[in-house]
Design a protein around this motif. Structure first.
Motif, short mmCIF file in Angstrom:
data_model
loop_
_atom_site.label_atom_id
_atom_site.label_comp_id
_atom_site.label_asym_id
_atom_site.label_seq_id
_atom_site.Cartn_x
_atom_site.Cartn_y
_atom_site.Cartn_z
N ALA A 103 79.32 33.99 82.51
CA ALA A 103 78.94 33.59 81.16
C ALA A 103 78.22 32.26 81.09
N ARG A 104 78.02 31.59 82.22
CA ARG A 104 77.38 30.27 82.17
C ARG A 104 75.92 30.37 81.72
N ASP A 105 75.24 31.43 82.17
CA ASP A 105 73.87 31.68 81.74
C ASP A 105 73.92 32.62 80.53
N LYS A 106 73.81 32.06 79.33
CA LYS A 106 73.98 32.85 78.12
C LYS A 106 72.91 33.94 77.99
N THR A 107 71.70 33.64 78.44
CA THR A 107 70.62 34.63 78.35
C THR A 107 70.92 35.83 79.25
N ALA A 108 71.38 35.54 80.47
CA ALA A 108 71.73 36.62 81.40
C ALA A 108 72.90 37.44 80.88
N LEU A 109 73.87 36.75 80.25
CA LEU A 109 75.01 37.44 79.68
C LEU A 109 74.56 38.39 78.57
N GLU A 110 73.69 37.89 77.70
CA GLU A 110 73.22 38.71 76.59
C GLU A 110 72.47 39.94 77.11
N LYS A 111 71.67 39.75 78.16
CA LYS A 111 70.95 40.89 78.75
C LYS A 111 71.91 41.91 79.33
N ALA A 112 72.98 41.41 79.98
CA ALA A 112 73.97 42.31 80.57
C ALA A 112 74.67 43.12 79.49
N VAL A 113 75.04 42.45 78.38
CA VAL A 113 75.73 43.14 77.30
C VAL A 113 74.81 44.18 76.66
N GLN A 114 73.56 43.84 76.46
CA GLN A 114 72.61 44.79 75.89
C GLN A 114 72.39 45.98 76.81
N TYR A 115 72.36 45.71 78.11
CA TYR A 115 72.22 46.79 79.09
C TYR A 115 73.41 47.74 78.99
N LEU A 116 74.62 47.18 78.88
CA LEU A 116 75.82 48.02 78.75
C LEU A 116 75.78 48.84 77.46
N LYS A 117 75.35 48.22 76.37
CA LYS A 117 75.31 48.91 75.09
C LYS A 117 74.34 50.09 75.12
N SER A 118 73.30 49.98 75.92
CA SER A 118 72.33 51.06 76.02
C SER A 118 72.83 52.21 76.89
N ASN A 119 73.93 51.98 77.62
CA ASN A 119 74.44 53.00 78.54
C ASN A 119 75.86 53.48 78.24
N ALA A 120 76.51 52.87 77.25
CA ALA A 120 77.92 53.20 76.99
C ALA A 120 78.11 53.59 75.53
N ASP A 121 79.29 54.14 75.22
CA ASP A 121 79.61 54.53 73.85
C ASP A 121 79.92 53.32 72.98
N HIS A 122 80.63 52.36 73.56
CA HIS A 122 81.06 51.19 72.79
C HIS A 122 81.22 50.00 73.73
#
Length: 337
Positions: free
Chosen positions: A307-326
């Motif tokens: 979580a130290r790199d907020k931009t990388a974290l946000e990209k990771a979360v968005q990636y998960l949202k595009s591949n998961a139900d919730h």
């Protein structure tokens, strides 16, 4: 279609037990109806077999409207509906074979016909060696097998199971549910399960209806409802089966900042089959797993994402949202999670 209910209402005084319920049961399917105590399950099943008359709405069994039938005309309909109960309802003074034969005797079948049918049913439920035993000599699981055999005696088109495993231990419950599934496959029998246990639904039902305060709040194929429950009642009932964040880790959660974000991911179907972790760097699996419901993968995972790199974290979360139900960020932890 075996059963069709349309806008069925039944109240006791000012309290609605079932409120504008519409549902159908397809031939050959296993439909689970689940809800907490007081949700209206028992009233619903009594309306189905004619023991309760709805205040309004339509109840059809094999295409016949039964709400206006008198007791005499209801009898042939009830013979098409088998019932198994939580407390077995066996006659203690009668042997196993006589308990099973009782519906056939009432129907007027000859002794030879009854003996032949009882032998078939005892073989089906695995109790051929218990024909001369009495209920007091049987275990709970054996009593329920006798109850199932009796319910099948008249070759019904619909089997109603009213909390049939609630009085049994987990191992015996599994054996009874396996038997019901086998009967459904072998005989093509339509089964409607009334229960308050999600594990029962998970093991045998094709489709589930969730009742709350007399209303249907959710319904659908079992694996889809398990994977992505929408109603609060469903989420609550699923808590006993859904992985939760371990208390030791939950106690360390900070709502604002930390070394790692703790992310809850729910996924199912094709999404659970894909190697979506390949698109993530530095992610750790903290807890959870994948189960199989109706042959479909359904899972809840708890991930630790830097979580130290907020931009990388946000990209990771968005990636998960595009591949998961919730996907939900639960909080942050410092140090090793």
């Amino acid at each position: 279609m075996i059963v069709k209910l349309t806008d069925v209402c039944r109240a006791f005084g000012d309290t609605p037990a079932i409120d504008a319920v519409s549902l159908s049961v397809q031939r050959g399917e296993i439909l689970g109806i689940i809800g907490r105590s007081g949700a209206g399950k028992s009233t619903l099943i009594r309306c189905l077999n004619g023991l309760e008359r709805p205040d309004s709405g339509s109840v059809q069994v094999e295409g016949m409207e039964i709400t206006a039938l008198d007791e005499r005309r209801l009898q042939p309909v009830r013979r098409r509906i088998g019932m198994i109960f939580q407390h077995f309802n066996l006659l203690s003074a009668k042997s196993v074979e006589d308990n099973i034969a009782l519906p056939l005797k009432i129907e007027g079948q000859s002794r030879a016909q009854r003996r032949k049918r009882v032998a078939e049913l005892l073989d089906l439920v695995g109790l051929s060696d218990k024909a001369k035993h009495y209920p007091a000599q049987l275990s709970g699981g054996q009593k329920q097998r006798v109850g199932i055999a009796r319910a099948l005696a008249a070759k019904p088109s619909l089997l109603l199971s009213d909390e049939a495993t609630s009085a049994l231990d987990p191992e015996t419950t599994r054996s009874i549910l396996t038997l019901l599934k086998d009967i459904n496959r072998q005989l093509g029998l339509t089964i409607l399960l009334i229960t308050h246990e999600m594990e029962v639904i998970r093991r045998v039902a094709d489709r589930v209806i969730v009742l709350d305060r007399g209303r249907i709040v959710e319904q659908g194929p079992v694996w889809q409802v398990f994977a992505n429950p929408a109603a609060d009642t469903t989420k609550s009932l699923l808590q006993v089966l859904t992985p939760e964040l371990p208390p030791t880790l939950r106690a360390r959660l900070d709502p604002v900042a930390g070394d790692d974000a703790v992310v809850k991911v729910q996924l199912s179907g094709d999404a659970a089959r894909q190697p979506f972790f390949a698109g993530l760097i530095g992610v750790r699996l903290l807890h959870g797993g994948i189960d199989t419901v109706q042959g479909e993968p359904v899972g809840t995972l708890f991930l630790g994402i830097p979580a130290r790199d907020k931009t990388a974290l946000e990209k990771a979360v968005q990636y998960l949202k595009s591949n998961a139900d919730h996907v939900e960020v639960l909080g942050y932890v410092s140090g090793d999670a």
